[in-house]
Design an enzyme around this catalytic site. Structure first.
Site, PDB file in Angstrom:
ATOM      1  N   SER A 272       0.830  -1.198   0.000  1.00 53.08           N
ATOM      2  CA  SER A 272       0.000   0.000   0.000  1.00 53.08           C
ATOM      3  C   SER A 272       0.871   1.258   0.000  1.00 53.08           C
ATOM      4  O   SER A 272       1.686   1.443  -0.904  1.00 53.08           O
ATOM      5  CB  SER A 272      -0.963  -0.042   1.195  1.00 53.08           C
ATOM      6  OG  SER A 272      -1.993   0.897   1.062  1.00 53.08           O
TER       7      SER A 272
ATOM      8  N   ASP B 167     -10.071  -5.444  -3.954  1.00 51.44           N
ATOM      9  CA  ASP B 167      -9.376  -4.607  -2.980  1.00 51.44           C
ATOM     10  C   ASP B 167     -10.316  -3.464  -2.618  1.00 51.44           C
ATOM     11  O   ASP B 167     -10.723  -2.692  -3.484  1.00 51.44           O
ATOM     12  CB  ASP B 167      -8.078  -4.079  -3.607  1.00 51.44           C
ATOM     13  CG  ASP B 167      -7.200  -3.291  -2.652  1.00 51.44           C
ATOM     14  OD1 ASP B 167      -7.741  -2.654  -1.727  1.00 51.44           O
ATOM     15  OD2 ASP B 167      -5.971  -3.294  -2.841  1.00 51.44           O
TER      16      ASP B 167
ATOM     17  N   HIS C  55      -7.069  -6.212   0.377  1.00 49.41           N
ATOM     18  CA  HIS C  55      -5.970  -5.247   0.314  1.00 49.41           C
ATOM     19  C   HIS C  55      -4.700  -5.721   1.028  1.00 49.41           C
ATOM     20  O   HIS C  55      -3.604  -5.675   0.464  1.00 49.41           O
ATOM     21  CB  HIS C  55      -6.419  -3.908   0.895  1.00 49.41           C
ATOM     22  CG  HIS C  55      -5.381  -2.844   0.789  1.00 49.41           C
ATOM     23  ND1 HIS C  55      -4.897  -2.387  -0.426  1.00 49.41           N
ATOM     24  CD2 HIS C  55      -4.696  -2.151   1.746  1.00 49.41           C
ATOM     25  CE1 HIS C  55      -3.992  -1.455  -0.215  1.00 49.41           C
ATOM     26  NE2 HIS C  55      -3.839  -1.301   1.094  1.00 49.41           N
TER      27      HIS C  55
END
Length: 256
Positions: free
Chosen positions: A99, A200, A230
């Site tokens: 991320s 996600d 995610h």
């Protein structure tokens, strides 16, 4: 040790470090997350004989209020220092990020191309389609937080030990990081392996397209994950990430 301005570190969010051979791997967790999302991967790499660093980004693993006192410069400074530690004892270093950790990894590759031998990104974030993000710089001046985005994990029982609130001043700073990274994608030349979850709930497909088109890396590969959300490093596809990334690093590290 914490002082009056730094809350105690939450159990399970401590950084992880391991000595190893000539190949090192730096792993960075994401925004409002913690090393808990990357340490299992780090332990696997350490068991394979690699030197490993999983830093805890400033403001993470404590409280969201504390995170609001930090900026992307603090987070980048932590991974930059971890890269320097690994390079001091390793011939080759791969950098991996989840991320926002992917954005930090990309920036390391942009700023220190001689020190980043390979990049591994898991659901990286440098842009989102969400229009409400445009309001964040203004909202951050009047609201301290909004509902959190953590623990987007398909597998039951997993916990990245993140925050249940999103600190808005910190989020506004993350948007500045994203812009900086987007403007310099062409400076990334390291071999790149990206994993993207098809489902996600935090990051959409925008970043994957921008990165795959924007980097200068001659060797770039996108792997789609079909059974994870995610935080894929703690999800059903974690073993896929570990095995594919281990092969990728071995392919690009100089043979011992």
């Amino acid at each position: 040790m914490s002082d009056s301005t730094t809350p105690p570190v939450r159990p399970g969010t401590e950084p992880f470090s391991a000595d190893g051979g000539p190949v090192g791997v730096l792993l960075s967790h994401g925004f409002t997350g913690s090393p808990a999302s990357m340490t299992p991967w780090g332990r696997e790499l350490a068991a394979a004989g690699h030197a490993v660093e999983v830093p805890r980004l400033p403001g993470h693993g404590t409280t969201w209020q504390h995170m609001n006192t930090t900026t992307w410069h603090d987070w980048y400074g932590e991974v930059d220092a971890a890269l320097t530690r690994l390079r001091s004892r390793c011939e080759f270093v791969a950098v991996a990020g989840l991320s926002m950790g992917g954005a930090l990894a990309l920036r390391l590759a942009q700023q220190r191309p001689a020190d980043v031998g390979a990049l591994v990104l898991v659901n990286p974030a440098v842009a989102l389609k969400r229009l409400d993000l445009k309001l964040v710089p203004l909202l951050s001046r009047v609201l301290p937080s909004m509902p959190g985005i953590g623990n987007d994990i398909k597998m039951p029982g997993q916990d990245e030990i993140g925050y249940d609130r999103t600190p808005l001043r910190a989020l506004a700073s993350q948007l500045q990081l994203w812009r900086d990274v987007r403007e310099n994608l062409h400076r990334v030349s390291a071999p790149l392996l990206m994993f993207r979850s098809l489902e996600d709930h935090v990051v959409d497909a925008t970043t994957a397209g921008l990165v795959m088109r924007g980097v200068s890396s001659r060797d770039r590969e996108l792997v789609e994950l079909t059974d994870s959300y995610h935080v894929a490093t703690l999800d059903h596809d974690a073993q896929v990430i570990m095995e594919r990334s281990a092969r990728f690093i071995a392919e690009h590290a100089p043979s011992a």
